[in-house]
Each structure stands twice: as C-alpha cells, then as structure tokens.
Motif scaffolding. Structure first.
Motif, short mmCIF file in Angstrom:
data_model
loop_
_atom_site.label_atom_id
_atom_site.label_comp_id
_atom_site.label_asym_id
_atom_site.label_seq_id
_atom_site.Cartn_x
_atom_site.Cartn_y
_atom_site.Cartn_z
N TRP A 246 -39.89 -27.90 -30.86
CA TRP A 246 -40.07 -27.95 -32.31
C TRP A 246 -41.47 -28.46 -32.67
N ILE A 247 -41.90 -29.56 -32.07
CA ILE A 247 -43.22 -30.08 -32.42
C ILE A 247 -44.33 -29.20 -31.84
N PHE A 248 -44.03 -28.45 -30.78
CA PHE A 248 -44.99 -27.49 -30.24
C PHE A 248 -45.25 -26.42 -31.29
N CYS A 249 -44.18 -25.87 -31.85
CA CYS A 249 -44.32 -24.80 -32.85
C CYS A 249 -44.91 -25.32 -34.16
N LYS A 250 -44.69 -26.60 -34.48
CA LYS A 250 -45.26 -27.19 -35.69
C LYS A 250 -46.73 -27.58 -35.48
N ARG A 251 -47.20 -27.50 -34.24
CA ARG A 251 -48.58 -27.86 -33.85
C ARG A 251 -48.88 -29.32 -34.17
N SER A 252 -47.94 -30.16 -33.86
CA SER A 252 -48.06 -31.59 -34.13
C SER A 252 -49.06 -32.24 -33.17
N ARG A 253 -49.80 -33.20 -33.67
CA ARG A 253 -50.76 -33.91 -32.81
C ARG A 253 -50.04 -34.79 -31.79
N ARG A 254 -48.74 -35.04 -31.96
CA ARG A 254 -47.97 -35.82 -30.98
C ARG A 254 -47.60 -35.00 -29.75
N LEU A 255 -47.76 -33.68 -29.83
CA LEU A 255 -47.29 -32.82 -28.76
C LEU A 255 -47.91 -33.11 -27.40
N PRO A 256 -49.23 -33.21 -27.25
CA PRO A 256 -49.76 -33.39 -25.89
C PRO A 256 -49.13 -34.57 -25.15
N ARG A 257 -48.97 -35.69 -25.81
CA ARG A 257 -48.37 -36.86 -25.17
C ARG A 257 -46.90 -36.59 -24.80
N HIS A 258 -46.15 -36.00 -25.71
CA HIS A 258 -44.73 -35.74 -25.43
C HIS A 258 -44.54 -34.62 -24.42
N TYR A 259 -45.43 -33.65 -24.42
CA TYR A 259 -45.31 -32.58 -23.42
C TYR A 259 -45.55 -33.15 -22.02
N ILE A 260 -46.52 -34.04 -21.90
CA ILE A 260 -46.79 -34.67 -20.60
C ILE A 260 -45.60 -35.54 -20.18
N LEU A 261 -45.03 -36.28 -21.11
CA LEU A 261 -43.82 -37.06 -20.80
C LEU A 261 -42.66 -36.15 -20.39
N TRP A 262 -42.54 -35.03 -21.08
CA TRP A 262 -41.48 -34.08 -20.76
C TRP A 262 -41.67 -33.51 -19.35
N VAL B 137 -50.73 -30.80 -17.16
CA VAL B 137 -51.19 -32.13 -17.58
C VAL B 137 -52.70 -32.14 -17.78
N PRO B 138 -53.51 -31.69 -16.81
CA PRO B 138 -54.96 -31.67 -17.06
C PRO B 138 -55.34 -30.75 -18.23
N TYR B 139 -54.62 -29.64 -18.36
CA TYR B 139 -54.90 -28.72 -19.46
C TYR B 139 -54.68 -29.40 -20.81
N PHE B 140 -53.56 -30.11 -20.96
CA PHE B 140 -53.27 -30.78 -22.23
C PHE B 140 -54.18 -31.99 -22.46
N LYS B 141 -54.69 -32.60 -21.40
CA LYS B 141 -55.56 -33.76 -21.58
C LYS B 141 -57.00 -33.38 -21.89
N ARG B 142 -57.49 -32.24 -21.36
CA ARG B 142 -58.91 -31.94 -21.46
C ARG B 142 -59.27 -30.72 -22.27
N SER B 143 -58.33 -29.86 -22.55
CA SER B 143 -58.64 -28.59 -23.20
C SER B 143 -59.05 -28.76 -24.67
N GLN B 144 -60.14 -28.11 -25.02
CA GLN B 144 -60.57 -28.11 -26.41
C GLN B 144 -59.60 -27.31 -27.27
N ARG B 145 -59.04 -26.27 -26.71
CA ARG B 145 -58.07 -25.46 -27.44
C ARG B 145 -56.87 -26.30 -27.86
N VAL B 146 -56.38 -27.15 -26.96
CA VAL B 146 -55.25 -28.03 -27.28
C VAL B 146 -55.67 -29.01 -28.38
N LYS B 147 -56.86 -29.58 -28.26
CA LYS B 147 -57.32 -30.56 -29.24
C LYS B 147 -57.52 -29.94 -30.62
N GLN B 148 -57.86 -28.66 -30.66
CA GLN B 148 -58.07 -27.98 -31.94
C GLN B 148 -56.78 -27.41 -32.52
#
Length: 147
Positions: free
Chosen positions: A78-94, A131-142
């Motif tokens: 759900w937060i992935f589709c909403k593009r929430s800024r909380r997603l990278p942290r929760h995706y890594i935890l998941w 994990v490295p993709y979500f931590k370092r990717s500019q696409r994820v940050k944008q």
C-alpha cells in the motif's frame, strides 16, 4: 506561481521490487489459507485439538506468523503504491523479515533441505540486490516523497 512537481511513476527497475513484494504477499496469503484449512475439515480439526496443547500451540504460532507477514506485506504494498517516503525503510525491514522467516524454515521446519536452501537463497539474493538499490538510488529518492 509554480506547478507542484509530481514524483516519477513507479516504473522501470522499481517494478522488480514491487513484483517481489506482490509475489510474497500472495504466497503468504496461501500459507494463511493452508493453516486455516484444518478448521474446515472435521478429521484435521479433531487431530489438531486432540493432541494436547503442543500441536495447537505450534499451529497457532505458525498461523499468527503467516498472518503478520501477510498483513505487513499488504501494508508495505500500500505505501509502495502511495509512493510514501516511509517505504524504503519499511521495504528493507520487510526484506530482513523474509530472510528471518527463511532461516526459521531452514532450521525448524521439516521441509526438504533443498527447498529450504532455495527459499533462503532467494531471500538473500533479493535483499542483496534491493537493499543497496533502495538506499542509494536517486530514482527511489525522487519517487518516494509523499508523506
């Protein structure tokens, strides 16, 4: 007057982690259904409740674990589709949670070792890539900038 900037759509390489998430969510839904099936079959229900508390406790813990994984996967999707800024942290935890569950399966579940190792290796590979993709990717940050 400036126009609000829309974050990029979820596309490209971001579809791979989303597909992995959806696949795991569907798998955990099937596992929950599998654990609930003894409640609907009289012979399995009798076996489950007649062997004392140990079998029932193990079944309950497994059902609860599967339900928590399923619910958390739905929420992360759900937060992935909403593009929430909380997603990278929760995706890594998941991802870390899926590794822990694969380790639990390998160590404590009476499954063929080949199948358990395959599950563990897939979880480790997904974490090693995403994990490295979500931590370092500019696409994820944008992309994931919504509150």
């Amino acid at each position: 007057m400036t126009q609000p900037v829309n974050p990029p759509r979820i596309a490209g390489w971001l579809l791979l982690p989303l597909a992995w998430l959806i696949m795991t969510m569907l798998t955990s839904a099937l596992v929950v259904a599998m654990y609930l099936s003894p409640l609907f079959k009289p012979e399995l229900r009798t076996t489950l409740f007649s062997h004392g508390g140990t079998l029932l406790t193990q079944w309950s813990i497994s059902l609860l674990t599967a339900a928590v994984v399923w619910a958390y996967s739905i929420w992360v999707c759900w937060i992935f589709c909403k593009r929430s800024r909380r997603l990278p942290r929760h995706y890594i935890l998941w991802l870390l949670m899926t590794i822990l569950l694969a380790l639990k399966t390998f160590a404590f579940t009476p499954v063929a070792d080949g199948k358990a190792i395959q599950t563990l290796l897939l979880s480790l590979l997904a974490a090693a890539v995403f994990v490295p993709y979500f931590k370092r990717s500019q696409r994820v940050k944008q992309t994931f900038i919504q509150p």
